[in-house]
Design a protein around this motif. Sequence first.
Motif, PDB file in Angstrom:
ATOM      1  N   HIS A  43       4.166  55.724 -10.299  1.00 53.01           N
ATOM      2  CA  HIS A  43       5.172  55.870 -11.342  1.00 53.01           C
ATOM      3  C   HIS A  43       5.208  57.349 -11.728  1.00 53.01           C
ATOM      4  CE1 HIS A  43       7.724  54.527 -14.621  1.00 53.01           C
ATOM      5  NE2 HIS A  43       7.060  55.357 -15.406  1.00 53.01           N
ATOM      6  N   ALA A  44       6.394  57.933 -11.738  1.00 56.06           N
ATOM      7  CA  ALA A  44       6.524  59.359 -12.072  1.00 56.06           C
ATOM      8  C   ALA A  44       6.309  59.566 -13.567  1.00 56.06           C
ATOM      9  CB  ALA A  44       7.893  59.870 -11.661  1.00 56.06           C
ATOM     10  N   ARG A  45       5.493  60.564 -13.892  1.00 50.86           N
ATOM     11  CA  ARG A  45       5.210  60.891 -15.292  1.00 50.86           C
ATOM     12  C   ARG A  45       5.314  62.387 -15.511  1.00 50.86           C
ATOM     13  NH1 ARG A  45      -0.062  57.672 -17.413  1.00 50.86           N
ATOM     14  NH2 ARG A  45       1.002  55.759 -17.959  1.00 50.86           N
ATOM     15  N   ASN A  46       5.768  62.734 -16.713  1.00 53.37           N
ATOM     16  CA  ASN A  46       5.777  64.138 -17.118  1.00 53.37           C
ATOM     17  C   ASN A  46       4.346  64.583 -17.403  1.00 53.37           C
ATOM     18  OD1 ASN A  46       8.618  64.424 -17.147  1.00 53.37           O
ATOM     19  ND2 ASN A  46       8.704  63.438 -19.140  1.00 53.37           N
ATOM     20  N   ASP A  47       4.066  65.852 -17.111  1.00 51.84           N
ATOM     21  CA  ASP A  47       2.762  66.414 -17.440  1.00 51.84           C
ATOM     22  C   ASP A  47       2.662  66.539 -18.959  1.00 51.84           C
ATOM     23  OD1 ASP A  47       0.288  68.107 -16.390  1.00 51.84           O
ATOM     24  OD2 ASP A  47       1.194  69.164 -18.104  1.00 51.84           O
ATOM     25  N   ILE A  48       1.655  65.924 -19.555  1.00 50.73           N
ATOM     26  CA  ILE A  48       1.527  65.890 -21.012  1.00 50.73           C
ATOM     27  C   ILE A  48       1.337  67.276 -21.605  1.00 50.73           C
ATOM     28  CG2 ILE A  48      -0.945  65.428 -21.033  1.00 50.73           C
ATOM     29  CD1 ILE A  48       1.692  63.961 -23.434  1.00 50.73           C
ATOM     30  N   HIS A  49       0.639  68.159 -20.898  1.00 46.76           N
ATOM     31  CA  HIS A  49       0.417  69.513 -21.411  1.00 46.76           C
ATOM     32  C   HIS A  49       1.728  70.290 -21.481  1.00 46.76           C
ATOM     33  CE1 HIS A  49      -3.878  68.881 -21.415  1.00 46.76           C
ATOM     34  NE2 HIS A  49      -3.818  68.489 -20.157  1.00 46.76           N
ATOM     35  N   ASP A  50       2.563  70.143 -20.425  1.00 53.13           N
ATOM     36  CA  ASP A  50       3.871  70.795 -20.441  1.00 53.13           C
ATOM     37  C   ASP A  50       4.739  70.240 -21.566  1.00 53.13           C
ATOM     38  OD1 ASP A  50       3.076  72.232 -18.247  1.00 53.13           O
ATOM     39  OD2 ASP A  50       4.521  71.336 -16.857  1.00 53.13           O
ATOM     40  N   SER A  61       4.188  64.288 -12.124  1.00 50.77           N
ATOM     41  CA  SER A  61       3.160  63.771 -11.226  1.00 50.77           C
ATOM     42  C   SER A  61       3.477  62.315 -10.920  1.00 50.77           C
ATOM     43  CB  SER A  61       1.776  63.840 -11.880  1.00 50.77           C
ATOM     44  OG  SER A  61       1.399  65.166 -12.118  1.00 50.77           O
ATOM     45  N   ALA A  62       3.227  61.907  -9.688  1.00 56.22           N
ATOM     46  CA  ALA A  62       3.351  60.497  -9.322  1.00 56.22           C
ATOM     47  C   ALA A  62       1.974  59.875  -9.524  1.00 56.22           C
ATOM     48  CB  ALA A  62       3.819  60.346  -7.882  1.00 56.22           C
ATOM     49  N   VAL A  63       1.837  59.093 -10.577  1.00 59.10           N
ATOM     50  CA  VAL A  63       0.551  58.495 -10.950  1.00 59.10           C
ATOM     51  C   VAL A  63       0.416  57.141 -10.267  1.00 59.10           C
ATOM     52  CG1 VAL A  63      -0.841  57.683 -12.895  1.00 59.10           C
ATOM     53  CG2 VAL A  63       0.656  59.669 -13.168  1.00 59.10           C
ATOM     54  N   VAL A  64      -0.706  56.912  -9.595  1.00 56.79           N
ATOM     55  CA  VAL A  64      -0.941  55.617  -8.951  1.00 56.79           C
ATOM     56  C   VAL A  64      -1.087  54.559 -10.034  1.00 56.79           C
ATOM     57  CG1 VAL A  64      -2.522  54.264  -7.519  1.00 56.79           C
ATOM     58  CG2 VAL A  64      -1.993  56.627  -6.901  1.00 56.79           C
TER      59      VAL A  64
END
Length: 97
Positions: A43-50, A61-64
């Motif tokens: 599932h594609a997720r935005n980088d939390i730090h950005d 990032s594509a998170v498993v």
Amino acid sequence: MPREPKPQTHPSVIDPDNIPETFATGPLNIEVTGPVAILTFTHARNDIHDLMAGKQPVAMSAVVRARIVMPTEALGALRDVINQIIGASAPLSVTTH
């Protein structure tokens, strides 16, 4: 007198651990290693730090989210179920990674 083959029966399905549904809209992969197939869903997720820093564009990032390991022979049954749902004549889209 020869015996007629018994019809195949399927065990009843239970869910004692109440396995949750997993949302996975990102890239997926199927890896076949000998007698085992590994299906990986992401599932594609935005980088939390950005996001917190207000950076644009935000890195992704594509998170498993799920990894299913099954016998290779079961891939045929999976294909058959998918074909029943979307139709065997549905156009194929190929994604390369």
